[in-house]
Write an enzyme that holds these catalytic residues in place. Structure first.
Site, PDB file in Angstrom:
ATOM      1  N   TYR A 163     -19.164   1.620  14.512  1.00 36.16           N
ATOM      2  CA  TYR A 163     -18.583   2.625  13.636  1.00 36.16           C
ATOM      3  C   TYR A 163     -19.017   4.025  14.061  1.00 36.16           C
ATOM      4  O   TYR A 163     -18.190   4.943  14.187  1.00 36.16           O
ATOM      5  CB  TYR A 163     -18.997   2.364  12.197  1.00 36.16           C
TER       6      TYR A 163
ATOM      7  N   THR B 279     -16.198   5.988  -1.990  1.00 32.27           N
ATOM      8  CA  THR B 279     -14.883   5.388  -1.820  1.00 32.27           C
ATOM      9  C   THR B 279     -15.070   3.899  -1.550  1.00 32.27           C
ATOM     10  O   THR B 279     -16.196   3.401  -1.483  1.00 32.27           O
ATOM     11  CB  THR B 279     -14.146   6.039  -0.644  1.00 32.27           C
TER      12      THR B 279
ATOM     13  N   VAL C 204     -19.560   9.338   0.507  1.00 37.85           N
ATOM     14  CA  VAL C 204     -18.993   9.391  -0.835  1.00 37.85           C
ATOM     15  C   VAL C 204     -18.551   7.998  -1.284  1.00 37.85           C
ATOM     16  O   VAL C 204     -18.276   7.117  -0.473  1.00 37.85           O
ATOM     17  CB  VAL C 204     -17.804  10.376  -0.896  1.00 37.85           C
TER      18      VAL C 204
ATOM     19  N   ARG D   5       0.824  -1.210   0.000  1.00 39.11           N
ATOM     20  CA  ARG D   5       0.000   0.000   0.000  1.00 39.11           C
ATOM     21  C   ARG D   5       0.860   1.263   0.000  1.00 39.11           C
ATOM     22  O   ARG D   5       0.497   2.272  -0.619  1.00 39.11           O
ATOM     23  CB  ARG D   5      -0.944  -0.008   1.204  1.00 39.11           C
TER      24      ARG D   5
ATOM     25  N   ASN E 111      -6.905  10.552   8.892  1.00 36.05           N
ATOM     26  CA  ASN E 111      -7.849  10.151   7.853  1.00 36.05           C
ATOM     27  C   ASN E 111      -8.167   8.651   7.888  1.00 36.05           C
ATOM     28  O   ASN E 111      -9.255   8.243   7.480  1.00 36.05           O
ATOM     29  CB  ASN E 111      -7.265  10.526   6.488  1.00 36.05           C
TER      30      ASN E 111
ATOM     31  N   LYS F  13     -16.723   7.275  15.406  1.00 38.08           N
ATOM     32  CA  LYS F  13     -16.702   8.598  14.781  1.00 38.08           C
ATOM     33  C   LYS F  13     -17.092   9.691  15.785  1.00 38.08           C
ATOM     34  O   LYS F  13     -16.629  10.834  15.676  1.00 38.08           O
ATOM     35  CB  LYS F  13     -17.614   8.615  13.564  1.00 38.08           C
TER      36      LYS F  13
ATOM     37  N   ASP G  33       0.637  -0.804  10.461  1.00 34.96           N
ATOM     38  CA  ASP G  33      -0.733  -1.285  10.606  1.00 34.96           C
ATOM     39  C   ASP G  33      -1.376  -0.596  11.807  1.00 34.96           C
ATOM     40  O   ASP G  33      -1.017  -0.871  12.960  1.00 34.96           O
ATOM     41  CB  ASP G  33      -0.715  -2.807  10.798  1.00 34.96           C
TER      42      ASP G  33
END
Length: 257
Positions: A153, A186, A184, A37, A81, A157, A55
């Site tokens: 999740y 992604t 969006v 990556r 991010n 956030k 990681d």
């Protein structure tokens, strides 16, 4: 020209933000979970000055990332991010015994905030799903509750906004803000996402490098470069402090007040 480090920047919004800031003439260091990556990040964001690898689902990996970043010197801005989405099954990273969602979305930004040399600006990616998530700080690791990926999740956030606001309050020399990029398309958001992908990365880049008064504010929540009201619980200082204490307990790393 600013020096910016972006976690989770081998793909998606992180990569897009990196590409934009490189085009604007800034020095950008990228991050990949593994060597493959990291290579992808450098290939896709030509002009980046470097990349770090680690990681963020493992506390060992988070520390390795912080050490690599600190060896590069102080950054003007760090953009938190990296994240995993609401489709996650109940997955425990056995090395630390933490749910994968909590490790990447909550523990990584917390530990990197503490361990990386303090920048001028910190930017935390949240989600509109944090509204109404509930700050169940007594069961951060979902050991008592039945696992719900979407709820886990959303909680993570919410933690990101609480962390951003706690930093803004406790570190007055740092500009610390949170944002939602919108739903969006992604890899995390999925093909059916309805918000404008072309807008998704602009706010984090603006908060990291912008010179206007709003970009240089602190303790705020943004959507598409405009302020938006976060969940009211995020303004409660006792709840902010409770999250820091809980993260300290899990990680063994104290937040410097």
């Amino acid at each position: 020209m600013a020096r910016i480090f972006i976690t989770g920047s081998s793909t998606g919004l992180g990569l897009m933000a990196g590409q934009l800031m490189i085009e604007q003439g800034h020095e950008v260091v990228l991050h990949g979970r593994d060597a493959r990556r990291s290579d992808t990040a450098l290939r896709e964001a030509s002009g980046a000055v470097g990349v770090v690898t680690g990681d963020l689902s493992l506390m060992r990996g988070i520390r390795e990332v912080a050490e690599q970043v600190n060896r590069l010197g102080r950054f003007d801005a760090v953009i938190h991010n990296a994240g995993v989405g609401y489709r996650e099954p109940r997955r425990i990273d056995t090395e630390d015994g933490l749910p994968h969602v909590f490790a990447v979305n909550t523990m990584a930004p917390y530990l990197l905030t503490v361990l990386i040399e303090r920048p001028e600006r910190l930017v935390y990616l949240s989600s509109g799903l944090h509204h109404g998530a509930g700050a169940d700080l007594d069961d951060l690791l979902w050991r008592r509750r039945r696992w719900q990926g979407l709820a886990a999740y959303a909680e993570s956030k919410l933690h990101d906004v609480l962390l951003a606001f706690a930093v803004a309050r406790l570190w007055p020399d740092v500009l610390s803000n949170a944002l939602e990029p919108g739903w969006v398309a992604t890899r995390m958001g999925g093909a059916g996402a309805s918000d404008d992908l072309a807008q998704g990365h602009l706010t984090q880049a603006w908060l990291a490098t912008g010179d206007d008064a709003l970009a240089r504010s602190t303790g705020r929540y943004f959507y598409h470069r405009a302020t938006r009201e976060p969940d009211p619980v995020t303004a409660i200082e006792a709840t902010q402090d409770a999250l820091l204490i809980a993260c300290e307990r899990v990680s063994g790393v104290t937040f410097p007040r």
